[in-house]
Design a protein around this motif. Structure first.
Motif, PDB file in Angstrom:
ATOM      1  N   MET A 113     -15.534  -0.758  -1.701  1.00 33.91           N
ATOM      2  CA  MET A 113     -15.231  -0.987  -0.309  1.00 33.91           C
ATOM      3  C   MET A 113     -13.835  -1.618  -0.217  1.00 33.91           C
ATOM      4  O   MET A 113     -13.563  -2.633  -0.845  1.00 33.91           O
ATOM      5  N   PRO A 114     -12.924  -1.030   0.553  1.00 29.64           N
ATOM      6  CA  PRO A 114     -11.576  -1.576   0.659  1.00 29.64           C
ATOM      7  C   PRO A 114     -11.562  -2.908   1.411  1.00 29.64           C
ATOM      8  O   PRO A 114     -12.401  -3.163   2.261  1.00 29.64           O
ATOM      9  N   MET A 115     -10.599  -3.734   1.037  1.00 31.07           N
ATOM     10  CA  MET A 115     -10.435  -5.024   1.700  1.00 31.07           C
ATOM     11  C   MET A 115      -9.734  -4.813   3.042  1.00 31.07           C
ATOM     12  O   MET A 115      -8.963  -3.871   3.201  1.00 31.07           O
ATOM     13  N   CYS A 116     -10.029  -5.657   3.980  1.00 32.53           N
ATOM     14  CA  CYS A 116      -9.356  -5.630   5.269  1.00 32.53           C
ATOM     15  C   CYS A 116      -7.845  -5.705   5.033  1.00 32.53           C
ATOM     16  O   CYS A 116      -7.375  -6.555   4.292  1.00 32.53           O
ATOM     17  N   ARG A 117      -7.095  -4.820   5.645  1.00 38.12           N
ATOM     18  CA  ARG A 117      -5.646  -4.786   5.402  1.00 38.12           C
ATOM     19  C   ARG A 117      -4.951  -6.053   5.853  1.00 38.12           C
ATOM     20  O   ARG A 117      -3.887  -6.379   5.358  1.00 38.12           O
ATOM     21  N   ASN A 118      -5.514  -6.775   6.809  1.00 37.82           N
ATOM     22  CA  ASN A 118      -4.847  -7.964   7.321  1.00 37.82           C
ATOM     23  C   ASN A 118      -5.036  -9.184   6.439  1.00 37.82           C
ATOM     24  O   ASN A 118      -4.354 -10.176   6.618  1.00 37.82           O
ATOM     25  N   ILE A 119      -5.978  -9.125   5.512  1.00 33.88           N
ATOM     26  CA  ILE A 119      -6.198 -10.252   4.611  1.00 33.88           C
ATOM     27  C   ILE A 119      -5.468  -9.949   3.315  1.00 33.88           C
ATOM     28  O   ILE A 119      -5.771  -8.978   2.637  1.00 33.88           O
ATOM     29  N   LYS A 120      -4.499 -10.776   2.994  1.00 32.50           N
ATOM     30  CA  LYS A 120      -3.655 -10.551   1.829  1.00 32.50           C
ATOM     31  C   LYS A 120      -4.085 -11.440   0.666  1.00 32.50           C
ATOM     32  O   LYS A 120      -4.615 -12.525   0.870  1.00 32.50           O
ATOM     33  N   ARG A 140       7.000 -13.126  -3.857  1.00 30.38           N
ATOM     34  CA  ARG A 140       6.595 -12.861  -2.470  1.00 30.38           C
ATOM     35  C   ARG A 140       7.401 -11.733  -1.828  1.00 30.38           C
ATOM     36  O   ARG A 140       6.857 -10.893  -1.119  1.00 30.38           O
ATOM     37  N   ASP A 141       8.712 -11.737  -2.071  1.00 29.66           N
ATOM     38  CA  ASP A 141       9.558 -10.720  -1.450  1.00 29.66           C
ATOM     39  C   ASP A 141       9.230  -9.324  -1.981  1.00 29.66           C
ATOM     40  O   ASP A 141       9.190  -8.353  -1.214  1.00 29.66           O
ATOM     41  N   GLU A 142       8.981  -9.212  -3.288  1.00 36.97           N
ATOM     42  CA  GLU A 142       8.632  -7.912  -3.865  1.00 36.97           C
ATOM     43  C   GLU A 142       7.294  -7.417  -3.313  1.00 36.97           C
ATOM     44  O   GLU A 142       7.151  -6.243  -2.983  1.00 36.97           O
ATOM     45  N   GLU A 143       6.327  -8.304  -3.219  1.00 37.58           N
ATOM     46  CA  GLU A 143       5.015  -7.920  -2.687  1.00 37.58           C
ATOM     47  C   GLU A 143       5.114  -7.519  -1.222  1.00 37.58           C
ATOM     48  O   GLU A 143       4.473  -6.562  -0.792  1.00 37.58           O
ATOM     49  N   ALA A 144       5.926  -8.221  -0.454  1.00 37.65           N
ATOM     50  CA  ALA A 144       6.113  -7.870   0.962  1.00 37.65           C
ATOM     51  C   ALA A 144       6.764  -6.495   1.082  1.00 37.65           C
ATOM     52  O   ALA A 144       6.382  -5.693   1.946  1.00 37.65           O
ATOM     53  N   ALA A 145       7.731  -6.207   0.219  1.00 38.69           N
ATOM     54  CA  ALA A 145       8.389  -4.898   0.243  1.00 38.69           C
ATOM     55  C   ALA A 145       7.388  -3.792  -0.105  1.00 38.69           C
ATOM     56  O   ALA A 145       7.399  -2.719   0.510  1.00 38.69           O
ATOM     57  N   ARG A 146       6.511  -4.050  -1.084  1.00 39.81           N
ATOM     58  CA  ARG A 146       5.478  -3.064  -1.446  1.00 39.81           C
ATOM     59  C   ARG A 146       4.527  -2.810  -0.273  1.00 39.81           C
ATOM     60  O   ARG A 146       4.171  -1.665   0.012  1.00 39.81           O
ATOM     61  N   ARG A 147       4.107  -3.900   0.390  1.00 43.52           N
ATOM     62  CA  ARG A 147       3.207  -3.743   1.547  1.00 43.52           C
ATOM     63  C   ARG A 147       3.882  -2.928   2.651  1.00 43.52           C
ATOM     64  O   ARG A 147       3.264  -2.064   3.266  1.00 43.52           O
ATOM     65  N   LYS A 148       5.158  -3.210   2.883  1.00 44.80           N
ATOM     66  CA  LYS A 148       5.894  -2.501   3.931  1.00 44.80           C
ATOM     67  C   LYS A 148       6.024  -1.015   3.588  1.00 44.80           C
ATOM     68  O   LYS A 148       5.850  -0.158   4.453  1.00 44.80           O
ATOM     69  N   ALA A 149       6.291  -0.717   2.323  1.00 40.90           N
ATOM     70  CA  ALA A 149       6.415   0.678   1.899  1.00 40.90           C
ATOM     71  C   ALA A 149       5.076   1.406   2.025  1.00 40.90           C
ATOM     72  O   ALA A 149       5.030   2.556   2.493  1.00 40.90           O
ATOM     73  N   ARG A 150       3.982   0.761   1.638  1.00 43.94           N
ATOM     74  CA  ARG A 150       2.644   1.371   1.766  1.00 43.94           C
ATOM     75  C   ARG A 150       2.320   1.625   3.237  1.00 43.94           C
ATOM     76  O   ARG A 150       1.777   2.673   3.594  1.00 43.94           O
ATOM     77  N   SER A 151       2.674   0.682   4.088  1.00 43.96           N
ATOM     78  CA  SER A 151       2.408   0.834   5.507  1.00 43.96           C
ATOM     79  C   SER A 151       3.228   1.995   6.080  1.00 43.96           C
ATOM     80  O   SER A 151       2.703   2.799   6.859  1.00 43.96           O
ATOM     81  N   ALA A 152       4.491   2.074   5.714  1.00 46.52           N
ATOM     82  CA  ALA A 152       5.344   3.160   6.203  1.00 46.52           C
ATOM     83  C   ALA A 152       4.797   4.510   5.760  1.00 46.52           C
ATOM     84  O   ALA A 152       4.768   5.468   6.542  1.00 46.52           O
ATOM     85  N   GLU A 153       4.328   4.576   4.522  1.00 45.32           N
ATOM     86  CA  GLU A 153       3.761   5.829   4.000  1.00 45.32           C
ATOM     87  C   GLU A 153       2.474   6.186   4.738  1.00 45.32           C
ATOM     88  O   GLU A 153       2.243   7.343   5.100  1.00 45.32           O
TER      89      GLU A 153
END
Length: 91
Positions: free
Chosen positions: A1-8, A74-87
């Motif tokens: 079961m996937p985790m809620c996207r808003n909980i990091k 933190r910055d690398e993880e935020a960039a990964r999240r942003k890229a996944r969201s854009a995709e």
């Protein structure tokens, strides 16, 4: 079961997670399981008590965890999240 996207994930970051980030994640969790984004006056006390309790338990959990892995940036993880969201939301 996937985790809620808003909980990091909050463990093993440099700089370490803040109390506010723990509270924000706890609020998202309580919102998700209760189905309320903002509770009624009748439910507000129970809702806020749950957020406080989950934040306290989460803080204790994070403080007790150990790992030999290097802390995540933190910055690398935020960039990964942003890229996944854009995709995910690309048209």
């Amino acid at each position: 079961m996937p985790m809620c996207r808003n909980i990091k994930t909050l463990f093993n970051f440099d700089p370490p997670v803040t109390d506010q980030e723990i509270r924000d994640a706890s609020l998202q969790f309580v919102r998700k399981i209760s189905g309320f984004t903002k509770p009624s006056k009748t439910n507000e006390a129970a809702f806020l008590a749950a957020v406080d309790e989950i934040a306290a338990v989460s803080a204790r959990l994070l403080a007790s965890l150990e790992t030999s892995a290097s802390p995540k940036d933190r910055d690398e993880e935020a960039a990964r999240r942003k890229a996944r969201s854009a995709e995910r939301f690309a048209s």
